[in-house]
Design an enzyme around this catalytic site. Structure first.
Site, PDB file in Angstrom:
ATOM      1  N   LYS A   1       0.853  -1.191   0.000  1.00 30.96           N
ATOM      2  CA  LYS A   1       0.000   0.000   0.000  1.00 30.96           C
ATOM      3  C   LYS A   1       0.878   1.226   0.000  1.00 30.96           C
ATOM      4  O   LYS A   1       2.027   1.164   0.451  1.00 30.96           O
ATOM      5  CB  LYS A   1      -0.858   0.025   1.262  1.00 30.96           C
ATOM      6  CG  LYS A   1      -2.101   0.888   1.136  1.00 30.96           C
ATOM      7  CD  LYS A   1      -3.244   0.099   0.559  1.00 30.96           C
ATOM      8  CE  LYS A   1      -4.440   0.956   0.286  1.00 30.96           C
ATOM      9  NZ  LYS A   1      -5.607   0.108  -0.029  1.00 30.96           N
TER      10      LYS A   1
ATOM     11  N   ASP B   1      -7.118   4.338  -4.465  1.00 29.49           N
ATOM     12  CA  ASP B   1      -7.767   4.207  -3.159  1.00 29.49           C
ATOM     13  C   ASP B   1      -8.387   5.589  -2.922  1.00 29.49           C
ATOM     14  O   ASP B   1      -8.586   6.340  -3.898  1.00 29.49           O
ATOM     15  CB  ASP B   1      -6.737   3.825  -2.072  1.00 29.49           C
ATOM     16  CG  ASP B   1      -7.375   3.290  -0.792  1.00 29.49           C
ATOM     17  OD1 ASP B   1      -7.627   2.087  -0.706  1.00 29.49           O
ATOM     18  OD2 ASP B   1      -7.642   4.089   0.137  1.00 29.49           O
TER      19      ASP B   1
HETATM   20  N1  GLU Z   1      -7.422   0.189  -2.796  1.00 32.00           N
HETATM   21  C1  GLU Z   1      -8.174  -1.003  -3.056  1.00 32.00           C
HETATM   22  C2  GLU Z   1      -8.184  -1.893  -1.836  1.00 32.00           C
HETATM   23  O1  GLU Z   1      -8.222  -1.389  -0.730  1.00 32.00           O
HETATM   24  C3  GLU Z   1      -7.754  -1.679  -4.348  1.00 32.00           C
HETATM   25  C4  GLU Z   1      -6.329  -2.103  -4.446  1.00 32.00           C
HETATM   26  C5  GLU Z   1      -5.929  -2.615  -5.841  1.00 32.00           C
HETATM   27  O2  GLU Z   1      -6.772  -2.718  -6.717  1.00 32.00           O
HETATM   28  O3  GLU Z   1      -4.744  -2.919  -5.980  1.00 32.00           O
HETATM   29  O4  GLU Z   1      -8.205  -3.091  -1.907  1.00 32.00           O
END
Ligand code: GLU
Length: 450
Positions: A125, A165
């Site tokens: 992340k 996100d």
């Molecule tokens: N931000 C999204 C999550 O919390 C998607 C992450 C992604 O698609 O890599 O899972």
């Protein structure tokens, strides 16, 4: 349960002041007692100690020039948490609340969420404390380019694949991808959530919201029920909330609330989805604008929220879908929901319920789908985007949606079966945490001490 106490107190010493991260770790560890008891090799091989320590953490300066010519400086982060199951995968969050604790809690959750999808993706992340509110398009572009001037050297289609996100949508991904391409000279699937014009996947935009509702439908189906005619509370008004609302309507339910950073809308006859999209997808204006069209709707400004929680959870409904952000649903909110007859909670946001709220849902034995299971449809569809990119194919909307539905069903069944196997039928927190953990931990065991 001394290993929980030991792990958290170690983290408090070695990674001080990361409350959200400790919260996420504690929630997972709390569920693992039964599997750690019956499989001593996890402890012998220090799997927990290894899991809570990111493989790599990158923190960097993001300097940029605003429209007035002033130099602004933000913080940039990418936490590459665990690559046992595949390349690091997880979104970027741009929001003033972002700090190392927030990114680490999100990255930690992502490991188990991604494992639960059954797909070959590790957990990571990133993000920045950049506040997009009030910024011009040029400022957003310059910020994204500066952010990418550092991040590009750490990512790649088989190493680390970011996505969106909170605060990062198609526009931001476009600017970051453009800069990546300029810096590396490579046109490759290094991001997901891309525009459909240049490598994106159909259904990716809708996937998290649709997935949360598919997960809810799966939870209800074991009780021979469905979402049809159910009144639903939704928090948030971003991508996840909008497409959860869309899918709820398609399945015959009535979504009656949504919210943003200024307040909550309650519309008894059902939220006008087209108006919500108009307010939020383009101009990103405040929800108060909703009242100009609907005099009978109610707007509760955040200053009038109850002291111990959020106005959105105080309305009476059959189901609740927290789709905004972490810790947006407190103990008092959970008690209010249950008193008002709510039978189901399916989480579109990451860690939206506090630990005592989760305990309340589990004790009340309502259907409770924790975020790392219920909102995994987004990242799962990201992996489908990666698969299309690397095979140079594009799949139809129906094909991707079909895969998404199968994945959500599998996640539910895996978590549900695991909850039965470990003696707490229906406890999907336990089921999701153990099933996700097992997949990652077994891969780590086979890959040696790395
Ligand atoms: N931000 C999204 C999550 O919390 C998607 C992450 C992604 O698609 O890599 O899972």
């Amino acid at each position: 349960m001394s290993y929980i106490h030991e792990t958290i107190s170690n983290l408090k010493n070695t990674s001080p002041a990361q409350a959200e991260f400790y919260q996420a770790v504690e929630e997972v560890l709390d569920s693992l007692a039964p599997i750690l008891e019956s499989n001593k090799h996890y402890q012998q091989q220090a799997i927990i100690q290894r899991l809570v320590e990111p493989e790599r953490q990158i923190m960097f300066r993001v300097p940029w020039v605003d429209d007035e010519g002033n130099i602004q400086v933000n913080k940039g982060y990418r936490v590459e948490f665990n690559s046992a199951l595949g390349p690091y995968k997880g979104g970027l969050r741009f929001h003033p609340s972002v700090n190392a604790s927030i990114i680490k809690f999100l990255g930690f959750e992502q490991i188990f969420k991604n494992a639960l999808t059954g797909l070959p993706i590790g957990g990571g992340k990133g993000g920045s404390n950049f506040d997009a509110k009030g910024k011009s398009d040029g400022e957003i572009m310059r910020f994204c380019q500066s952010f990418m001037n550092e991040l590009y050297r750490h990512i790649g289609p088989t190493t680390d694949v970011p996505a969106g996100d909170i605060g990062v949508g198609a526009r931001e991904i476009g600017y970051m991808f453009g800069q990546y391409k300029r810096l590396t000279g490579r046109y490759e699937g290094v991001f997901t959530g891309k525009s459909l014009l240049w490598g994106g996947s159909l259904v990716r935009k809708e996937a998290t919201g649709y997935g949360v509702v598919y997960f809810a439908e799966n939870m209800l189906s074991v009780k021979q029920e469905s979402l049809k005619d159910k009144k639903c509370l939704i928090s948030g008004s971003g991508n996840v909330a909008i497409y959860a609302i869309e899918k709820l309507y398609q399945l015959g339910a009535t979504p009656i609330t949504c919210s943003d950073s200024t307040g909550t809308i309650y519309h008894e006859s059902g939220i006008d989805l087209a108006l919500l999209k108009e307010l939020k997808e383009g101009s990103r204006s405040s929800l108060i604008g909703y009242l100009e069209e609907y005099k009978e709707a109610q707007f509760i400004p955040i200053d009038d929220y109850p002291k111990d929680g959020h106005a959105v959870w105080r309305f009476s409904a059959d189901a609740a879908f927290p789709c905004a952000t972490q810790n947006e649903l407190t103990l008092a909110d959970a008690q209010a929901l249950i008193e008002n007859g709510c039978q189901l909670v399916s989480e579109g946001a990451n860690m939206p319920s506090t630990q005592d709220a989760i305990n309340t849902f589990i004790e009340a034995k309502i259907s409770y789908g924790p975020g790392k299971a219920a909102n995994a449809g987004g990242v799962a569809t990201s992996q489908l985007e990666m698969a299309q990119n690397s095979s140079m194919q594009t799949w139809s909307f129906e094909q991707v949606d079909q895969r998404l539905q199968e994945i959500m069903k599998n996640i539910f069944q895996t978590a549900h079966k695991t909850s039965i196997e470990f003696g707490q039928p229906g406890n999907l927190v336990l089921g999701a945490n153990i099933a996700g953990f097992k997949r990652v931990a077994d891969a780590m065991l086979e890959q040696g001490v790395v």
